[in-house]
Enzyme design. Structure first.
Site, PDB file in Angstrom:
ATOM      1  CG  ASP A   1     -23.811 -16.945 -36.526  1.00 56.37           C
ATOM      2  OD1 ASP A   1     -24.461 -16.909 -37.580  1.00 56.37           O
ATOM      3  OD2 ASP A   1     -24.286 -16.600 -35.432  1.00 56.37           O
TER       4      ASP A   1
ATOM      5  CD  GLU B   1     -29.551 -21.826 -31.696  1.00 52.57           C
ATOM      6  OE1 GLU B   1     -29.298 -22.042 -30.485  1.00 52.57           O
ATOM      7  OE2 GLU B   1     -29.088 -20.861 -32.331  1.00 52.57           O
TER       8      GLU B   1
HETATM    9  C1  2M8 Z   1     -27.725 -17.374 -34.994  1.00 51.59           C
HETATM   10  O1  2M8 Z   1     -27.091 -16.115 -35.181  1.00 51.59           O
HETATM   11  C2  2M8 Z   1     -27.128 -15.015 -34.258  1.00 51.59           C
HETATM   12  C3  2M8 Z   1     -26.459 -13.830 -34.937  1.00 51.59           C
HETATM   13  O2  2M8 Z   1     -27.189 -13.463 -36.063  1.00 51.59           O
HETATM   14  C4  2M8 Z   1     -26.407 -15.253 -32.947  1.00 51.59           C
HETATM   15  O3  2M8 Z   1     -25.730 -16.257 -32.766  1.00 51.59           O
HETATM   16  O4  2M8 Z   1     -26.497 -14.365 -32.074  1.00 51.59           O
HETATM   17  C5  2M8 Z   1     -27.625 -18.137 -36.335  1.00 51.59           C
HETATM   18  O5  2M8 Z   1     -27.927 -19.506 -36.160  1.00 51.59           O
HETATM   19  C6  2M8 Z   1     -28.556 -17.508 -37.361  1.00 51.59           C
HETATM   20  O6  2M8 Z   1     -28.589 -18.285 -38.539  1.00 51.59           O
HETATM   21  C7  2M8 Z   1     -29.964 -17.361 -36.823  1.00 51.59           C
HETATM   22  O7  2M8 Z   1     -30.742 -16.649 -37.743  1.00 51.59           O
HETATM   23  C8  2M8 Z   1     -29.988 -16.651 -35.455  1.00 51.59           C
HETATM   24  C9  2M8 Z   1     -31.365 -16.666 -34.800  1.00 51.59           C
HETATM   25  O8  2M8 Z   1     -31.904 -17.966 -34.788  1.00 51.59           O
HETATM   26  O9  2M8 Z   1     -29.065 -17.274 -34.559  1.00 51.59           O
END
Ligand code: 2M8
Length: 450
Positions: A185, A423
């Site tokens: 992101d 994460e």
């Molecule tokens: C993160 O992205 C989401 C939006 O899609 C967020 O920040 O709300 C990113 O690290 C993405 O790569 C990942 O798939 C998601 C869920 O782990 O989180």
């Protein structure tokens, strides 16, 4: 030292805890990406999660991908989020803000989904799942093989959608219309392109929910970044999520070299499966062709001055040469000549990257620790991500670099041995960051261990 201050669980406890995390995040039909921060299914998370699940229960792993595939748009796109029914208010932007079911005829009416996609790691997951299942008994084997037959046409349609609707330059470099589609992101990769996104005064108001759910707001993107993220959603809503109109109108359109490398790899895996399972030869040939075009396009992005691969800002007509993990995309899919590949490998091992003397483990950091943009605690701006570590290790093994793959696995396990399943991790200290009990982290640890 940082390492001495960390607790390191022995493998059997780490594996048990990883399994517990996946079970704990399981709603029955899907494993949420994380317990609180991400209470829904994310597309590329689901791919990695299914690999972890395969070690616990092949049937459950297959069900995970079935849930995602059931949310496929009629044109072929796999949406980046499949919303759980209960969690709608817990994550922003939720289904109301996306409004895909009201605005697009291609979107499913249920389950509700977002209106963008994510890197196509799914065929890679299916290939790995099949390998794991074949190590088990005849029931596991049959379950996985039946799933390959069932899912192959859907995965082919997904790949075709990307090749047909996301190649604006016509040379195989696939484009994203939102940083969220890259999965990275707020990477410095996207800063210059986002500078060209000007949120309109009519951006509907919103309240972020992510900031309350991490230990410190500095780990997440800024409010200015979120305004841009939401503005792009607004632009897509206005063209009803029509794929070609989105590409024509989005103020963010970037050729994503990392996503393209994943696509090239996944096309080859899907083609291999297609050959084995007797899928139509014309489709297998198309996949090989997309793989070759992807590899060539990835190689063509390499900056002669640095040897790193670059993204391409289609709106500005400019290369994006930030020093991030995406620079190593050609190592994933191949395509470079020997000399260029050797240079890139020595950059990877060198002091600006994995050989940086301050690193706790040598997984590729999301941004070079030697770069001004490096922020060791902030999301995609510096931390190490176990999931990208897994992807590099898997690709290294596939490319025949067994020793490198093994080193990667050992370092990944060392990073994750605290059992927090973060994460992302602080690359210098190993501090767990972002969400804890993140599903894809638990999944890749299980795969590393089994
Ligand atoms: C993160 O992205 C989401 C939006 O899609 C967020 O920040 O709300 C990113 O690290 C993405 O790569 C990942 O798939 C998601 C869920 O782990 O989180």
């Amino acid at each position: 030292t940082a390492r001495a201050a960390r607790r390191e669980l022995p493998s059997h406890l780490l594996a048990a805890r990883a399994a517990y995390v996946l079970r704990g995040n399981d709603t029955g039909t899907l494993v949420t990406a994380a317990p609180r921060l991400y209470p829904h299914m994310w597309s590329w998370d689901a791919a990695f999660i299914s690999i972890g699940l395969a070690h616990l229960d092949v049937g459950r792993a297959v069900a995970e991908l079935d849930t995602l595939l059931a949310a496929q748009w009629s044109g072929g796109m796999l949406p980046h989020i499949v919303f759980t029914e209960g969690g709608a208010d817990e994550y922003f932007p939720g289904p109301d803000r996306w409004g895909t079911h009201e605005l697009s005829r291609q979107a499913p009416r249920g389950p509700l989904t977002s209106g963008i996609c994510q890197p196509p790691a799914h065929a890679i997951a299916v290939g790995r799942l099949l390998e794991i299942a074949r190590r088990g008994g005849p029931v596991d084997r049959a379950t996985a093989e039946d799933f390959v037959r069932r899912s192959w046409p859907k995965l082919y349609a997904w790949h075709r959608w990307l090749a047909e609707h996301r190649d604006p330059g016509g040379d195989g470099l696939l484009a994203v219309v939102h940083g969220w589609e890259s999965g990275m992101d707020n990477s410095p990769r996207w800063d210059s392109a986002y500078a060209g996104v000007r949120p309109g005064a009519d951006l509907p108001p919103y309240v972020r929910r992510d900031l309350r759910l991490v230990a410190d707001a500095g780990m997440r993107p800024s409010d200015a970044e979120y305004d841009r993220y939401l503005w792009l959603v607004e632009e897509m809503r206005r063209v009803g999520y029509d794929p070609d109109r989105v590409v024509a109108t989005s103020s963010f359109l970037v050729g994503d070299v990392f996503l393209t490398a994943v696509f090239a790899l996944a096309c080859d895996v899907l083609a291999d499966l297609g050959e084995e399972f007797g899928e139509p030869a014309t489709q297998v040939t198309a996949l090989r062709d997309w793989a070759r075009r992807g590899r060539t396009a990835v190689a063509a992005t390499v900056d002669p001055a640095t040897g790193l691969a670059r993204d391409r800002d289609f709106r500005a007509g400019a290369w994006i040469g930030t020093r991030t993990i995406a620079g190593f995309a050609p190592l994933l899919c191949g395509g470079l000549d020997r000399a260029a590949e050797r240079t890139l490998l020595s950059t990877l091992d060198g002091p600006d990257w994995c050989g940086h003397p301050g690193l706790l483990t040598s997984l590729v950091p999301s941004t070079s620790p030697a770069d001004d943009a490096f922020r060791p605690r902030q999301y995609w701006r510096g931390p190490q991500w176990p999931v990208t570590g897994w992807l590099f290790g898997w690709a290294f093994a596939r490319r025949g670099w067994a020793e490198r793959a093994e080193r990667h696995r050992a370092q990944g396990l060392l990073l994750c041995s605290d059992g927090a399943f973060a994460e992302y991790y602080h690359p210098l200290t190993g501090e767990p960051l972002g969400s804890l009990d993140q599903s894809w982290t638990a999944a890749v640890v299980l795969d590393w261990l089994c």
